[in-house]
Design a protein around this motif. Structure first.
Motif, mmCIF file in Angstrom:
data_model
loop_
_atom_site.group_PDB
_atom_site.id
_atom_site.type_symbol
_atom_site.label_atom_id
_atom_site.label_comp_id
_atom_site.label_asym_id
_atom_site.label_seq_id
_atom_site.Cartn_x
_atom_site.Cartn_y
_atom_site.Cartn_z
ATOM 1 N N ASP A 19 0.815 -1.212 0.000
ATOM 2 C CA ASP A 19 0.000 0.000 0.000
ATOM 3 C C ASP A 19 0.851 1.266 0.000
ATOM 4 O O ASP A 19 0.310 2.368 -0.063
ATOM 5 N N GLU A 20 2.164 1.113 0.072
ATOM 6 C CA GLU A 20 3.064 2.248 0.005
ATOM 7 C C GLU A 20 3.374 2.559 -1.462
ATOM 8 O O GLU A 20 3.362 1.676 -2.313
ATOM 9 N N ARG A 21 3.699 3.807 -1.744
ATOM 10 C CA ARG A 21 4.051 4.183 -3.108
ATOM 11 C C ARG A 21 5.510 3.920 -3.417
ATOM 12 O O ARG A 21 5.889 3.823 -4.581
ATOM 13 N N GLY A 22 6.332 3.832 -2.382
ATOM 14 C CA GLY A 22 7.731 3.513 -2.577
ATOM 15 C C GLY A 22 7.999 2.051 -2.304
ATOM 16 O O GLY A 22 7.165 1.342 -1.741
ATOM 17 N N LEU A 23 9.174 1.588 -2.713
ATOM 18 C CA LEU A 23 9.556 0.194 -2.504
ATOM 19 C C LEU A 23 10.841 0.096 -1.684
ATOM 20 O O LEU A 23 11.626 -0.835 -1.845
ATOM 21 N N GLU A 24 11.044 1.071 -0.786
ATOM 22 C CA GLU A 24 12.163 0.969 0.134
ATOM 23 C C GLU A 24 11.915 -0.181 1.106
ATOM 24 O O GLU A 24 10.786 -0.620 1.292
ATOM 25 N N PRO A 25 12.955 -0.688 1.763
ATOM 26 C CA PRO A 25 12.807 -1.882 2.599
ATOM 27 C C PRO A 25 11.815 -1.701 3.751
ATOM 28 O O PRO A 25 11.565 -0.593 4.226
ATOM 29 N N VAL A 26 11.281 -2.827 4.179
ATOM 30 C CA VAL A 26 10.479 -2.915 5.404
ATOM 31 C C VAL A 26 11.402 -3.388 6.524
ATOM 32 O O VAL A 26 12.169 -4.335 6.350
ATOM 33 N N VAL A 27 11.326 -2.721 7.662
ATOM 34 C CA VAL A 27 12.085 -3.113 8.857
ATOM 35 C C VAL A 27 11.107 -3.691 9.874
ATOM 36 O O VAL A 27 10.076 -3.074 10.169
#
Length: 226
Positions: A142-150
């Motif tokens: 659901d986020e617009r970016g694809l940076e990592p999930v912590v």
């Protein structure tokens, strides 16, 4: 978890390309600080409505975990700055110290200080699992970016299932997450299906101060305008 299990070293594990499990990353003092913060975030809001609450799905079902959000409020399947499925009040702020913890986590997982410096999380989801709670396989998309999930764990251990990016079927990897463990997933694994099929009651360190249940704190980058 037996006493002998606790004495055996647990090596870091690459669950898939871009997905790393770092056991015991948070020491006991940092776990306690994070637990104190979770309790503050989970306390009743001024309106009297609990901050930590079950989320209702569009299908009418109710998630077995209880959640409180930081920075952006999540409801299936979008984000907002207000608790739209609750009292309508503003979402709790995402604290700068938690963002710094997220940067440290990314740098540690990828062994790359530059990756950590560039990480700017602005979403925090705090999920509480009692001994019966589960989380089905899902994608964080659901986020617009694809940076990592912590992802950070406190309290009772759980079985964490990390799957593939195509569907909820195999192949997947099951790994036991214990209090203080870190998982970071990004890159080719950013949209991998993942979930928690089982909590392992009675496995928390008594010195932590969380007598039962598991807290999971996840950080994400929204990619949304303020």
């Amino acid at each position: 978890m037996t006493q002998s299990d606790a004495l055996l070293p647990r090596p870091r594990l690459e669950l898939a390309a871009g997905a790393v499990h770092v056991p015991g990353w948070l020491g006991l003092d940092e776990q306690r600080r994070l637990l104190r913060a979770c309790r503050e975030w989970s306390a009743a809001r001024a309106s009297g409505e609990p901050g930590l609450r079950h989320t209702r799905l569009p299908s009418g079902g109710v998630m077995s975990v209880r959640t409180v959000c930081l920075g952006w409020h999540w409801r299936p399947y979008r984000y907002s700055r207000t608790v739209d499925d609750g009292d309508g009040g503003p979402v709790l702020p995402f604290p700068p110290w938690l963002a710094e913890l997220g940067r440290r986590a990314v740098a540690e997982a990828y062994r790359d200080p530059a990756a950590g410096e560039d990480y700017r999380p602005d979403i925090g989801l705090v999920n509480f699992y009692d001994e019966h709670a589960k989380m089905g396989l899902h994608q964080d998309k659901d986020e617009r970016g694809l940076e990592p999930v912590v992802s950070l764990s406190l309290g009772d251990a759980c079985v964490f299932r990390f799957g593939n990016t195509g569907n909820r079927n195999r192949p997947w990897t099951d790994v036991e997450l214990r209090s203080g463990d870190l998982v970071v997933f990004g890159g080719p694994s950013r949209l991998a299906y993942h979930g928690v099929p089982r909590i392992l009651p009675g496995t928390a360190d008594p010195d932590l101060g969380l007598t039962s249940g598991r807290l999971n704190i996840t950080m994400r980058v929204s990619g949304l305008d303020g």
